[in-house]
Design a protein around this motif. Sequence first.
Motif, PDB file in Angstrom:
ATOM      1  N   PHE A   1      -8.222   4.022   0.988  1.00  0.00           N
ATOM      2  CA  PHE A   1      -7.760   2.656   1.252  1.00  0.00           C
ATOM      3  C   PHE A   1      -8.764   1.915   2.124  1.00  0.00           C
ATOM      4  CE2 PHE A   1      -3.001   4.043   1.077  1.00  0.00           C
ATOM      5  CZ  PHE A   1      -3.081   4.101  -0.305  1.00  0.00           C
TER       6      PHE A   1
ATOM      7  N   ALA B   1      -4.703  -1.347   4.605  1.00  0.00           N
ATOM      8  CA  ALA B   1      -3.654  -0.326   4.696  1.00  0.00           C
ATOM      9  C   ALA B   1      -3.524   0.260   6.095  1.00  0.00           C
ATOM     10  CB  ALA B   1      -3.938   0.801   3.706  1.00  0.00           C
ATOM     11  N   ASP B   2      -4.285  -0.254   7.043  1.00  0.00           N
ATOM     12  CA  ASP B   2      -4.272   0.319   8.384  1.00  0.00           C
ATOM     13  C   ASP B   2      -3.051  -0.184   9.154  1.00  0.00           C
ATOM     14  OD1 ASP B   2      -4.813   1.510  10.768  1.00  0.00           O
ATOM     15  OD2 ASP B   2      -6.418   0.129  11.343  1.00  0.00           O
TER      16      ASP B   2
ATOM     17  N   TRP C   1       0.845  -1.192   0.000  1.00  0.00           N
ATOM     18  CA  TRP C   1       0.000   0.000   0.000  1.00  0.00           C
ATOM     19  C   TRP C   1       0.883   1.245   0.000  1.00  0.00           C
ATOM     20  CZ3 TRP C   1      -5.373  -0.441  -0.035  1.00  0.00           C
ATOM     21  CH2 TRP C   1      -5.885  -1.726   0.192  1.00  0.00           C
TER      22      TRP C   1
ATOM     23  N   VAL D   1      -8.625   6.242   5.209  1.00  0.00           N
ATOM     24  CA  VAL D   1      -8.332   4.818   5.410  1.00  0.00           C
ATOM     25  C   VAL D   1      -9.325   4.262   6.417  1.00  0.00           C
ATOM     26  CG1 VAL D   1      -6.622   3.122   6.155  1.00  0.00           C
ATOM     27  CG2 VAL D   1      -5.876   5.200   4.959  1.00  0.00           C
TER      28      VAL D   1
ATOM     29  N   SER E   1       2.160   2.423   6.408  1.00  0.00           N
ATOM     30  CA  SER E   1       1.390   3.049   5.332  1.00  0.00           C
ATOM     31  C   SER E   1       1.171   4.534   5.607  1.00  0.00           C
ATOM     32  CB  SER E   1       0.036   2.352   5.167  1.00  0.00           C
ATOM     33  OG  SER E   1       0.189   1.029   4.719  1.00  0.00           O
TER      34      SER E   1
ATOM     35  N   TRP F   1      -5.555  11.522   2.690  1.00  0.00           N
ATOM     36  CA  TRP F   1      -5.950  10.110   2.719  1.00  0.00           C
ATOM     37  C   TRP F   1      -7.233   9.907   3.508  1.00  0.00           C
ATOM     38  CZ3 TRP F   1      -1.624  11.785   5.579  1.00  0.00           C
ATOM     39  CH2 TRP F   1      -1.728  11.709   6.969  1.00  0.00           C
TER      40      TRP F   1
END
Length: 495
Positions: A217, A221-222, A197, A239, A226, A237
């Motif tokens: 994401f 992706a956590d 990611w 997420v 990332s 972003w």
Amino acid sequence: MIWLPTGRIVGSLLPRTPTCPSGLRSFNGVYSMKVVDNETWVMDQFSSCELKHKKRTERLQTVASNMLACPEASLPGQNTQWKDLKAAYRLFDRPEVTHAAVCQPHWEKTRATRPGRYLMISDTTDVDHYSHQATTGLGMLGDGKGRGMQLHSCLAYDCHNQKIVGQAGAMLFYRSKAPKNESRTQRLKRTREGCYWGEVVDQVGPPPEGSQWIHVFDRGADNFESFCHLAQSGCDWIVRAAQLHRNVLDHEGETKKLCDIVDDAQLLGSYELNLRSRPGVAARTAKINVSVATVTFVPPAHRSPYVKQCGVDEVSMRVVFVQEVDAPKGVTPIRWVLLTSLAVETFEDAWQVIEDYEHRWLIEEYHKVIKSGCSIEQHALRTADRLEALIGLISVIGIRLFELKLLGRTEYKTKANGRVPSSWTKCLAILRPNLKVQGLTVYEFFRELGKLGGFLGRKSDGEPGWQTIWRGYRKMQSLLDAMKLTGQIKDEIRG
């Protein structure tokens, strides 16, 4: 508060009217783009590929044109002449013809975004080649019995125009079995699936001046690594959180678990959402509370080599909690926890974050296109290296199929004349003799094209999908080829 059955708020979330870039006409705040035919599109996407020889680039364009004419077929089905098929096999056998070399021009065109707001939507999908036992170099899938590779793609979506721009980047990787009795420290030293990611974020790079890029994401992706890549990318972003029991710092600097932050989060508003029935779950109207908090992520106790050297000590962000309240007994309540770098001060700000995340379905639909529409898992070559280049070509071709679904949906008033190739309207007039083609808008043109592919167009049918539009396009393309052979249309690139 204004309640709507669809969970949408009237008036407060209308898109801002963007400034129209030069060379484009704006209709109701949406840029009107000219649609090109397949020949023009193939040349635009592949003519600048650096394959170390001009003939290879020309051959790639020929293979791409044949693939676009019949995307669901195998290489032998697309290249019906033995000389063309043999040339295609030789092309993918060349070391210069790689996944990146085939896709690079398309990626660069996609990243050259005009001023505006864009979502960079990423996800990973398995490319299963279990049935091709003779192919060497593949990795494992699932529980280890499957064979294939993982494709991690990043799609660029233009929020103002509501259109797919293209694939901004992608990576292929192979899953292998973890070493027996591997420690956490040893695991962090090797390349893991969660690393890709962040690596794709680096591959995509920073946005050009005037463009805002927002990476969207899923839970894969956590991880802190990332977020380090995202923080250094110059992008925003969104997420979806997966590790709700991780320790974070709240706005006062106290250590708390992320799931406990919601108790002190600021309630911004609520909305209602009608949910259809599912097996074992009755239809219901869910009341959703939306709240927000500020948190700071700190590095984990066990750090990967990248986290140690990147220089990021902490990452601050907003958390948008989307939580169903008063859910019926025995029903799992709806809950989204979205981590974002975007400023969230009002309910409208939070709603924009939720709406942006809801566009994540586009990447899933795109992966369906390349699997069912382009039969990416049915192609067989002898080695994984050869497959990589072929998959690169298919992933770009898939963009062409997928963008047909969204073309024209926002251009209800734009006339098709001058926006779609004139040869297309001529064919549609022949195939639909009772249709007044000259007065069609772009939106109406693509609905009629979908009807050629089986779309009924009733009030309850919604909008045509990419499959019906593509089937209609195939019928139109067959007529175009016949008209070209009979001299009714010149044998040249038409636009």
